[in-house]
Scaffold this active site. Structure first.
Site, PDB file in Angstrom:
ATOM      1  CG  ASN A 163      -7.871   4.605  -0.112  1.00 37.63           C
ATOM      2  OD1 ASN A 163      -6.802   5.009  -0.568  1.00 37.63           O
ATOM      3  ND2 ASN A 163      -8.340   3.400  -0.352  1.00 37.63           N
ATOM      4  N   GLY A 164      -7.855   7.745  -1.788  1.00 34.42           N
ATOM      5  CA  GLY A 164      -8.024   8.017  -3.213  1.00 34.42           C
ATOM      6  C   GLY A 164      -7.294   9.295  -3.576  1.00 34.42           C
TER       7      GLY A 164
ATOM      8  CD1 TRP B 279       2.612   4.247   1.023  1.00 37.84           C
ATOM      9  CD2 TRP B 279       1.822   5.443  -0.681  1.00 37.84           C
ATOM     10  NE1 TRP B 279       3.524   4.181  -0.006  1.00 37.84           N
ATOM     11  CE2 TRP B 279       3.063   4.908  -1.066  1.00 37.84           C
ATOM     12  CE3 TRP B 279       1.121   6.248  -1.606  1.00 37.84           C
ATOM     13  CZ2 TRP B 279       3.634   5.129  -2.313  1.00 37.84           C
ATOM     14  CZ3 TRP B 279       1.697   6.480  -2.856  1.00 37.84           C
ATOM     15  CH2 TRP B 279       2.943   5.911  -3.196  1.00 37.84           C
TER      16      TRP B 279
ATOM     17  CE  LYS C 117       8.625 -10.459  -1.805  1.00 40.18           C
ATOM     18  NZ  LYS C 117       7.774 -10.582  -2.942  1.00 40.18           N
TER      19      LYS C 117
ATOM     20  CD  GLU D  83       8.739  -6.322  -1.484  1.00 39.02           C
ATOM     21  OE1 GLU D  83       7.941  -5.388  -1.552  1.00 39.02           O
ATOM     22  OE2 GLU D  83       8.471  -7.467  -1.915  1.00 39.02           O
TER      23      GLU D  83
ATOM     24  CD  GLU E 104       8.569 -12.346  -5.858  1.00 40.68           C
ATOM     25  OE1 GLU E 104       8.547 -11.304  -6.551  1.00 40.68           O
ATOM     26  OE2 GLU E 104       8.000 -12.424  -4.751  1.00 40.68           O
TER      27      GLU E 104
ATOM     28  CG  HIS F 154      25.166 -10.097 -22.946  1.00 36.87           C
ATOM     29  ND1 HIS F 154      26.003 -10.250 -24.036  1.00 36.87           N
ATOM     30  CD2 HIS F 154      24.521 -11.283 -22.808  1.00 36.87           C
ATOM     31  CE1 HIS F 154      25.855 -11.456 -24.554  1.00 36.87           C
ATOM     32  NE2 HIS F 154      24.960 -12.110 -23.818  1.00 36.87           N
TER      33      HIS F 154
ATOM     34  CB  CYS G 198      -4.972   5.813   2.468  1.00 35.95           C
ATOM     35  SG  CYS G 198      -3.811   7.077   1.997  1.00 35.95           S
TER      36      CYS G 198
ATOM     37  NE  ARG H 292      -6.381   0.079   2.102  1.00 36.49           N
ATOM     38  CZ  ARG H 292      -6.761  -0.453   0.954  1.00 36.49           C
ATOM     39  NH1 ARG H 292      -6.825  -1.755   0.823  1.00 36.49           N
ATOM     40  NH2 ARG H 292      -7.092   0.309  -0.061  1.00 36.49           N
TER      41      ARG H 292
ATOM     42  CE  LYS I  63      -0.101  -7.792   0.854  1.00 38.40           C
ATOM     43  NZ  LYS I  63       1.125  -8.535   0.566  1.00 38.40           N
TER      44      LYS I  63
HETATM   45  C1  AGP Z   1       5.416  -7.525  -3.597  1.00 39.70           C
HETATM   46  O1  AGP Z   1       6.255  -8.000  -2.604  1.00 39.70           O
HETATM   47  C2  AGP Z   1       5.364  -6.078  -3.735  1.00 39.70           C
HETATM   48  N1  AGP Z   1       5.082  -5.450  -2.495  1.00 39.70           N
HETATM   49  C3  AGP Z   1       4.672  -5.492  -4.946  1.00 39.70           C
HETATM   50  O2  AGP Z   1       5.581  -5.634  -5.992  1.00 39.70           O
HETATM   51  C4  AGP Z   1       3.327  -6.060  -5.407  1.00 39.70           C
HETATM   52  O3  AGP Z   1       3.479  -7.358  -5.870  1.00 39.70           O
HETATM   53  C5  AGP Z   1       2.746  -5.148  -6.520  1.00 39.70           C
HETATM   54  O4  AGP Z   1       2.503  -3.888  -5.991  1.00 39.70           O
HETATM   55  C6  AGP Z   1       1.498  -5.707  -7.157  1.00 39.70           C
HETATM   56  O5  AGP Z   1       0.462  -5.830  -6.241  1.00 39.70           O
HETATM   57  P1  AGP Z   1      -0.861  -6.619  -6.564  1.00 39.70           P
HETATM   58  O6  AGP Z   1      -0.521  -8.056  -6.685  1.00 39.70           O
HETATM   59  O7  AGP Z   1      -1.750  -6.349  -5.391  1.00 39.70           O
HETATM   60  O8  AGP Z   1      -1.416  -6.075  -7.847  1.00 39.70           O
END
Ligand code: AGP
Length: 594
Positions: free
Chosen positions: A97-98, A71, A471, A474, A467, A490, A2, A27, A589
């Site tokens: 926000n919280g 969010w 990517k 997501e 990673e 395995h 948020c 956010r 984010k």
């Molecule tokens: C990354 O592409 C993701 N959106 C997510 O995994 C992110 O890296 C994770 O939420 C950790 O965030 P941070 O680095 O702000 O702690």
């Protein structure tokens, strides 16, 4: 999660709130709303994105107001659950926000006292509590209300008079931005870059009043003299600058990010590595905690530390680490988080500090919560990262980890000097990968037709495979899994076939022969293979169906060039599939809930 904003000044609040909110959509973006003090309080909100809300919004006059982009945590994304929320009289509006953990109990109590609730949110108790305690002083009523709340909050309160905004924070970020006869409040700096570069970072427990001409903050019960900071990010940093999406702009910014980090941390002359004060302490064991992409940076960090420092390093997913207790005495901990607000990582840091560990934070956001917990904070120089998918912030994290490992390393000076020289060439090596984009676009077009993909890597590139898969999944919603290449036989082999492309990272190191074998085994099961391999590698051309060539670098730096190729592959696959690249469904984010 948020984003919240507030404005008070001489100009019409509504367009300013909308433009600030748009910059905070990373956010959370399932619903949004604004409230303006204009002959009472006018609220407009919906389960839509900020741009769409702006188009349907009737024009309210009024020079003070608040806004929110959500969010969802409590209650589905809907018009009624969107913020701002009002009290019964409609004269007090709140954005939050919280999470209010004890909202159920408070709500029952307030209902029994005659308050009428309309939403399923935890937030709605806040305006009602303020209303209950209001007897002419909004700040006082807010303070009493917050004393009854358990949980986290950054809030902005607007009353019908509109001559002041009351603000407060606890475990959620909030900045006040100072203008000329106008002031702004926001969850994060990108929201206000169009208007000013002067900010005050609030601390946990702060409560204050912002008016057109001033800001008053109370810290620990007494009026505080808050330090004003100059924001180093520019307006252009938070704009697409001609790119179709923030993500592709941010991928292309990586050579500059590497240069900035190197400029920040290393001396030009003599190839020597600049040292931190913490070099004074001996490093015995190392624990890295983090989540998501930052966790994959940690896995690479573990590899680099073990290689260059000859110590034992552990990389832990913060949310898992929080539920087991084994910490070696004398451990130095590194918490990695681009946002600096990830709840699981913050919790892990608190636990580490309680057990006597020294905690170093690596983050991209100045003033974020991690810096208040860590013994020492190292800021990455990635600039604002708007796209939800982390790219350049990951690159900046890697650079800091390389630099840290080299700072502590007892390796011979010649070896370090040669690594440093290689590091200096990384911007041009990454640029080379970016310049080869056209070929990756072609591969992405064919990858986009599948529904599943595997990524495999070995050694330091195992984390790059994880990673790369993250990517892709997501942003393109294609189901992707990353594996240590040796593990694929395995179990995952059962899923291989002509519909399961495998992206194999084949770096020229001691794992190369084993990777060639893995690729042959995969091909024998009919799965198409795209290899990411060093330029000039002729053996790989023989075994893989397609090859993405990356420039030759030292093994330790191979994740840097390999990940850029995989970021581009993910981006163009998602683009081909017509996905909402910068704001993927269900994500945000900064993940400020456990
Ligand atoms: C990354 O592409 C993701 N959106 C997510 O995994 C992110 O890296 C994770 O939420 C950790 O965030 P941070 O680095 O702000 O702690």
């Amino acid at each position: 999660m948020c984003g919240i904003v507030g404005y008070i000044g001489e100009k019409q609040a509504q367009p300013i709130l909308l433009s600030c909110l748009e910059k905070l959509e990373y956010r959370g973006y399932d619903s949004c709303g604004v409230a303006v003090a204009a002959d009472g309080i006018k609220v407009f909100k919906d389960a839509t994105r900020v741009k769409a809300l702006g188009k349907s919004l009737p024009k309210f006059g009024g020079t003070s107001g608040i806004g929110h982009t959500r969010w969802a945590t409590h209650g589905a994304p809907s018009q009624v659950n969107a913020h701002p929320h009002l009290d019964c009289s409609g004269k007090i509006a709140v954005v939050h926000n919280g999470v209010v953990r004890n909202y159920q109990k408070l709500k029952e109590q307030l209902i029994s006292e005659g308050h009428n609730f309309v939403s399923d949110t935890d937030t709605e108790v806040i305006p009602h509590l303020i209303e209950k305690h209001y007897s002419g002083n909004l700040e006082e009523a807010t303070e009493i209300a917050l004393n009854e709340i358990e949980g986290s909050y950054a809030i902005i309160v607007l009353a019908a008079a509109g001559n002041e905004l009351v603000i407060a924070r606890k475990d959620s970020p909030l900045v006040v931005a100072l203008g000329d006869r106008e002031n702004f409040i926001a969850s994060d700096v990108p929201a206000i870059l169009d208007y000013t570069d002067r900010v005050i970072y609030l601390e946990d427990g702060d409560i204050g009043v912002v008016s057109q001409n001033g800001v008053r903050i109370k810290r620990n019960g007494i009026e505080a003299r808050c330090e004003e900071h100059k924001v180093l990010w520019s307006m252009e940093d938070a704009q697409k600058s001609g790119y179709e999406h923030f993500m592709i702009k941010e991928i292309h910014e990586q050579p500059g990010v590497i240069r900035n980090t190197l400029g920040e941390f290393t001396r030009d002359s003599e190839g020597s590595v600049d040292l931190l004060e913490m070099k004074e302490r001996a490093l015995e064991s190392m624990l890295l905690v983090s989540c998501g992409t930052s966790y994959y940076a940690s896995l690479i960090g573990k590899f680099i530390f073990e290689e260059l420092l000859n110590i034992s390093a552990r990389a832990e997913i913060a949310s898992e680490f929080n539920y087991h207790n084994h910490i070696l005495p004398g451990t130095t901990a590194i918490a990695i988080t681009q946002s600096g607000e990830t709840a699981d990582t913050l919790k892990a840091m608190k636990k580490l500090k309680e057990t006597g560990c020294r905690v170093i934070a690596i983050t991209n956001v100045v003033g974020s919560s991690v810096s208040r917990i860590a013994n020492q904070t190292i800021y990455t120089r990635a600039g604002p990262e708007i796209s939800v998918a982390a790219t350049k912030s990951f690159m900046a994290q890697l650079m800091v980890l390389y630099w840290l490992a080299m700072s502590y390393s007892k390796a011979e000076t010649r070896k370090l000097a040669s690594l440093l020289m290689e590091m200096r060439q990384l911007p041009s090596k990454v640029q080379q990968v970016l310049d080869d984009e056209a070929k990756i676009i072609d591969y992405a077009k064919s990858l986009a037709k599948y529904e599943n993909a595997f990524f495999i890597g070995r050694g330091i590139n195992m984390a790059v495979a994880l990673e790369g898969a993250l990517k892709l999944k997501e942003i393109s919603y294609l189901h992707a899994e990353g594996f240590a290449a040796g593990e694929i036989k395995h179990g995952p082999f059962a899923l291989l076939g002509s519909n399961t492309p495998v992206i194999a990272i084949a770096s020229q190191d001691n794992t190369y022969e084993a990777m060639l074998t893995s690729i042959k085994e995969i091909k024998a099961r009919g799965a198409p293979v795209i290899a990411v391999a060093e330029e000039g590698d002729e053996d790989i051309v023989e075994v893989a169906d397609s090859v993405i060539s990356v420039p030759k670098v030292d093994t330790l730096f191979s994740p840097v060039v390999n990940i850029v190729a995989l970021q581009l592959l993910a981006y163009y696959t998602a683009r081909e599939r017509g996905c909402s690249i910068d704001f993927p469904r269900n994500l945000a984010k900064s993940v400020t809930v456990e």
